[in-house]
Design a protein around this motif. Structure first.
Motif, PDB file in Angstrom:
ATOM      1  N   SER A  78     -10.114  -7.547   1.757  1.00 44.21           N
ATOM      2  CA  SER A  78      -9.199  -7.768   2.876  1.00 44.21           C
ATOM      3  C   SER A  78      -7.758  -7.907   2.392  1.00 44.21           C
ATOM      4  N   ILE A  79      -7.567  -8.630   1.295  1.00 45.00           N
ATOM      5  CA  ILE A  79      -6.228  -8.797   0.725  1.00 45.00           C
ATOM      6  C   ILE A  79      -5.697  -7.463   0.219  1.00 45.00           C
ATOM      7  N   ALA A  80      -6.573  -6.675  -0.437  1.00 47.57           N
ATOM      8  CA  ALA A  80      -6.166  -5.347  -0.895  1.00 47.57           C
ATOM      9  C   ALA A  80      -5.746  -4.478   0.286  1.00 47.57           C
ATOM     10  N   GLY A  81      -6.491  -4.571   1.386  1.00 48.58           N
ATOM     11  CA  GLY A  81      -6.124  -3.828   2.588  1.00 48.58           C
ATOM     12  C   GLY A  81      -4.788  -4.268   3.154  1.00 48.58           C
ATOM     13  N   SER A  82      -4.525  -5.575   3.121  1.00 44.82           N
ATOM     14  CA  SER A  82      -3.249  -6.086   3.620  1.00 44.82           C
ATOM     15  C   SER A  82      -2.084  -5.572   2.773  1.00 44.82           C
ATOM     16  N   PHE A  83      -2.269  -5.544   1.452  1.00 44.28           N
ATOM     17  CA  PHE A  83      -1.229  -4.991   0.581  1.00 44.28           C
ATOM     18  C   PHE A  83      -1.017  -3.504   0.871  1.00 44.28           C
ATOM     19  N   TRP A  84      -2.107  -2.773   1.061  1.00 48.96           N
ATOM     20  CA  TRP A  84      -1.992  -1.348   1.340  1.00 48.96           C
ATOM     21  C   TRP A  84      -1.287  -1.122   2.680  1.00 48.96           C
ATOM     22  N   GLY A  85      -1.631  -1.927   3.673  1.00 50.06           N
ATOM     23  CA  GLY A  85      -0.948  -1.823   4.960  1.00 50.06           C
ATOM     24  C   GLY A  85       0.532  -2.102   4.838  1.00 50.06           C
ATOM     25  N   GLY A  86       0.896  -3.122   4.040  1.00 53.00           N
ATOM     26  CA  GLY A  86       2.309  -3.412   3.814  1.00 53.00           C
ATOM     27  C   GLY A  86       3.011  -2.279   3.095  1.00 53.00           C
ATOM     28  N   HIS A  87       2.312  -1.655   2.141  1.00 51.50           N
ATOM     29  CA  HIS A  87       2.890  -0.512   1.428  1.00 51.50           C
ATOM     30  C   HIS A  87       3.153   0.647   2.381  1.00 51.50           C
ATOM     31  N   LEU A  88       2.207   0.935   3.251  1.00 54.24           N
ATOM     32  CA  LEU A  88       2.372   2.049   4.193  1.00 54.24           C
ATOM     33  C   LEU A  88       3.546   1.810   5.136  1.00 54.24           C
ATOM     34  N   VAL A  89       3.681   0.560   5.604  1.00 55.80           N
ATOM     35  CA  VAL A  89       4.735   0.236   6.565  1.00 55.80           C
ATOM     36  C   VAL A  89       6.102   0.131   5.885  1.00 55.80           C
ATOM     37  N   THR A  90       6.148  -0.504   4.702  1.00 55.01           N
ATOM     38  CA  THR A  90       7.422  -0.787   4.042  1.00 55.01           C
ATOM     39  C   THR A  90       7.908   0.373   3.186  1.00 55.01           C
ATOM     40  N   ASN A  91       7.061   0.869   2.303  1.00 54.43           N
ATOM     41  CA  ASN A  91       7.487   1.892   1.339  1.00 54.43           C
ATOM     42  C   ASN A  91       7.384   3.311   1.878  1.00 54.43           C
ATOM     43  N   ARG A  92       6.333   3.590   2.605  1.00 46.03           N
ATOM     44  CA  ARG A  92       6.165   4.936   3.146  1.00 46.03           C
ATOM     45  C   ARG A  92       6.796   5.107   4.524  1.00 46.03           C
ATOM     46  N   ARG A  93       7.258   3.994   5.094  1.00 43.86           N
ATOM     47  CA  ARG A  93       7.962   4.018   6.386  1.00 43.86           C
ATOM     48  C   ARG A  93       7.118   4.636   7.497  1.00 43.86           C
ATOM     49  N   ILE A  94       5.817   4.387   7.448  1.00 44.21           N
ATOM     50  CA  ILE A  94       4.938   4.849   8.526  1.00 44.21           C
ATOM     51  C   ILE A  94       4.936   3.799   9.621  1.00 44.21           C
ATOM     52  N   ALA A  95       5.066   4.215  10.864  1.00 46.56           N
ATOM     53  CA  ALA A  95       5.107   3.275  11.979  1.00 46.56           C
ATOM     54  C   ALA A  95       3.844   2.427  11.997  1.00 46.56           C
ATOM     55  N   PRO A  96       3.960   1.118  12.187  1.00 44.14           N
ATOM     56  CA  PRO A  96       2.780   0.248  12.188  1.00 44.14           C
ATOM     57  C   PRO A  96       1.706   0.688  13.178  1.00 44.14           C
ATOM     58  N   ALA A  97       2.126   1.235  14.324  1.00 46.24           N
ATOM     59  CA  ALA A  97       1.142   1.678  15.313  1.00 46.24           C
ATOM     60  C   ALA A  97       0.283   2.814  14.769  1.00 46.24           C
ATOM     61  N   TYR A  98       0.875   3.730  14.014  1.00 46.48           N
ATOM     62  CA  TYR A  98       0.119   4.831  13.418  1.00 46.48           C
ATOM     63  C   TYR A  98      -0.844   4.305  12.350  1.00 46.48           C
ATOM     64  N   VAL A  99      -0.378   3.363  11.547  1.00 48.60           N
ATOM     65  CA  VAL A  99      -1.239   2.772  10.517  1.00 48.60           C
ATOM     66  C   VAL A  99      -2.441   2.088  11.167  1.00 48.60           C
ATOM     67  N   ALA A 100      -2.178   1.321  12.221  1.00 45.69           N
ATOM     68  CA  ALA A 100      -3.259   0.621  12.917  1.00 45.69           C
ATOM     69  C   ALA A 100      -4.255   1.604  13.528  1.00 45.69           C
ATOM     70  N   LEU A 101      -3.766   2.674  14.127  1.00 45.08           N
ATOM     71  CA  LEU A 101      -4.645   3.663  14.758  1.00 45.08           C
ATOM     72  C   LEU A 101      -5.580   4.297  13.731  1.00 45.08           C
ATOM     73  N   ARG A 102      -5.020   4.692  12.591  1.00 46.33           N
ATOM     74  CA  ARG A 102      -5.829   5.355  11.554  1.00 46.33           C
ATOM     75  C   ARG A 102      -6.946   4.441  11.057  1.00 46.33           C
ATOM     76  N   HIS A 103      -6.619   3.188  10.785  1.00 38.34           N
ATOM     77  CA  HIS A 103      -7.619   2.310  10.173  1.00 38.34           C
ATOM     78  C   HIS A 103      -8.519   1.632  11.204  1.00 38.34           C
ATOM     79  N   CYS A 104      -8.094   1.555  12.449  1.00 39.98           N
ATOM     80  CA  CYS A 104      -9.022   1.146  13.513  1.00 39.98           C
ATOM     81  C   CYS A 104     -10.122   2.192  13.670  1.00 39.98           C
ATOM     82  N   THR A 105      -9.765   3.449  13.466  1.00 39.03           N
ATOM     83  CA  THR A 105     -10.757   4.521  13.524  1.00 39.03           C
ATOM     84  C   THR A 105     -11.703   4.451  12.328  1.00 39.03           C
ATOM     85  N   LEU A 106     -11.157   4.246  11.132  1.00 39.54           N
ATOM     86  CA  LEU A 106     -11.975   4.228   9.920  1.00 39.54           C
ATOM     87  C   LEU A 106     -12.932   3.042   9.866  1.00 39.54           C
ATOM     88  N   ARG A 107     -12.575   1.915  10.485  1.00 39.60           N
ATOM     89  CA  ARG A 107     -13.450   0.746  10.401  1.00 39.60           C
ATOM     90  C   ARG A 107     -14.725   0.912  11.237  1.00 39.60           C
TER      91      ARG A 107
END
Length: 428
Positions: A278-307
């Motif tokens: 879970s912590i690794a996922g939180s870091f990855w989510g932060g990386h996607l939002v902060t470093n890759r500048r992907i909109a949080p809504a897109y990140v949430a949609l992708r991983h809500c599907t994968l779960r």
């Protein structure tokens, strides 16, 4: 920025300890002592202050300073842990003390969220929310391992150790005074102009935030905050996005214990490895939002599907157990790996969602932002806990298979909700 992130991490760490105590340690402890699934689930009702903290959040915004509220709440948690050290879990006062611990922890949450919004700039939201989510989870994971501590040092010393952690935290807070906190509107980075930030009558909202906290002004305050841009959509999403996931995560450890797996193994996989994922996922989510500048809504949609994938695996395992009465090596591994994978995707989604929440709250007037964020966080906690409290009774009556099937179905709705996300939250 780094010092602010470290301090926020520490504050959210000690805030996660009471939750880990009740979500990680106590359910397995109670189940091994013979408590029913319904009783184990009902124990989580003591988390009610997290649902109700929005009722006293305006007090934190209006009276004193947020740092004083932080210090007072940490000191109160220290005292509560000292009292718990002298209390047996079978005593009637135990539940009251756990409830009080949650009141103090929820109050600390209101104050630290206000500090975060006043100290973080728009570009730091992703990193700040990563510190928030990861710090909270590390604290919860540490408390989830209290079963090992309790077995070695006993109940009393375990709570005295928690009390010592809060005492040290209080001492550190006494020497810490961040900039731009409780300084009115100065130093608060507003990403939009007032015309863009929120709908309705802006002057009415500002006046509502600064009036004396009478009944009428509080009603006006809440009414005005609900008209802040994006609030209704974000509140609806955070109320539903964790329903199925948390239901499955809370039920599977109990299923594994009932299927004959040792409590130490369940604690290791669900407490240590699961929280690590879970912590690794939180870091990855932060990386996607902060470093890759992907909109949080897109990140949430992708991983809500994968779960959905690990939830299907866990449903298959419980169905197989229902048919055959035992688990094969493959099914045993699938249940544990599925839990870890679900924790990982859940961590990504949580970081993205908390960033969405903070984006929305920054649209509110600066004097009311802590209250606004608290309302969203209350909806988030309510959504996480609602099914976990009820699902124990459902599993007791109907079995694990229908309960996990219900959790799976509830995990589908957030996908629809994210597809209707307001355009304001779609910028990276």
């Amino acid at each position: 920025m780094e010092s602010s992130i470290v301090v926020l991490f520490g504050l959210y760490f000690i805030q996660g300890l009471p939750y880990g105590l009740q979500a990680g340690f106590m359910p397995i402890y109670l189940r091994t002592k013979g408590s029913s699934l319904a009783h184990v689930s009902a124990f989580k009702l003591l988390l009610a202050p997290w649902f109700l903290k929005g009722t006293w959040a305006p007090l934190v915004d209006r009276y004193g300073t947020k740092m004083r509220w932080l210090r007072a709440s940490v000191a109160a948690m220290c005292v509560a842990c000292c009292a718990l050290a002298a209390t047996d879990p079978g005593d009637s006062s135990f539940a009251a003390l756990i409830f009080a611990l949650n009141v103090f922890s929820a109050t600390q949450d209101v104050a630290v969220d206000g500090v975060a919004m006043q100290t973080l700039s728009a570009s730091e939201l992703g990193a700040g929310n990563t510190a928030q989510v990861v710090g909270y989870k590390v604290g919860a994971a540490a408390a989830g391992l209290l079963g090992v501590v309790e077995a070695r040092v006993g109940w009393t010393r375990m709570f005295l150790m928690l009390s010592a952690i809060y005492a040290v935290s209080y001492a550190l807070l006494s020497a810490f005074e961040p900039k731009n906190v409780d300084a009115g509107t100065s130093g608060v980075a507003s990403p939009k102009s007032s015309e863009q930030s929120f709908h309705g009558d802006q002057s009415e909202i500002a006046d509502a935030c600064q009036r004396a906290p009478g009944k009428e002004s509080w009603e006006s305050l809440y009414r005005s905050l609900l008209h802040t841009d994006g609030t209704l959509w974000v509140a609806t999403f955070v109320l539903t996005y964790k329903l199925g996931e948390q239901g499955a995560i809370s039920l599977m450890p109990l299923f594994l214990v009932d299927s004959g797996m040792s409590s130490s193994r369940v604690t290791f996989w669900c407490g240590i490895l699961g929280m690590t994922a879970s912590i690794a996922g939180s870091f990855w989510g932060g990386h996607l939002v902060t470093n890759r500048r992907i909109a949080p809504a897109y990140v949430a949609l992708r991983h809500c599907t994968l779960r959905i994938i690990p939830m299907l695996a866990m449903l298959w395992v419980t169905w197989s157990m229902h048919l055959h009465g035992s688990l094969s090596i493959l099914e045993d591994f699938s249940s544990l790996a599925g839990l870890c994978l679900l924790h990982f995707h859940g961590g990504v989604v949580t970081t993205a969602t908390f960033t969405l929440m903070m984006q929305c709250s920054r649209n509110a007037p600066p004097r009311c932002q802590a209250t606004h964020y608290t309302l969203l966080a209350t909806a988030e906690v309510l959504g996480k806990m609602a099914l976990t409290v009820a699902l124990g009774g459902v599993a007791e009556t109907c079995g694990y298979v229908p309960s996990l099937a219900l959790a799976l179905l509830l995990s589908v709705y957030p996908l629809y909700s994210l597809r209707s996300c307001p355009s304001a939250f779609l910028d990276g």
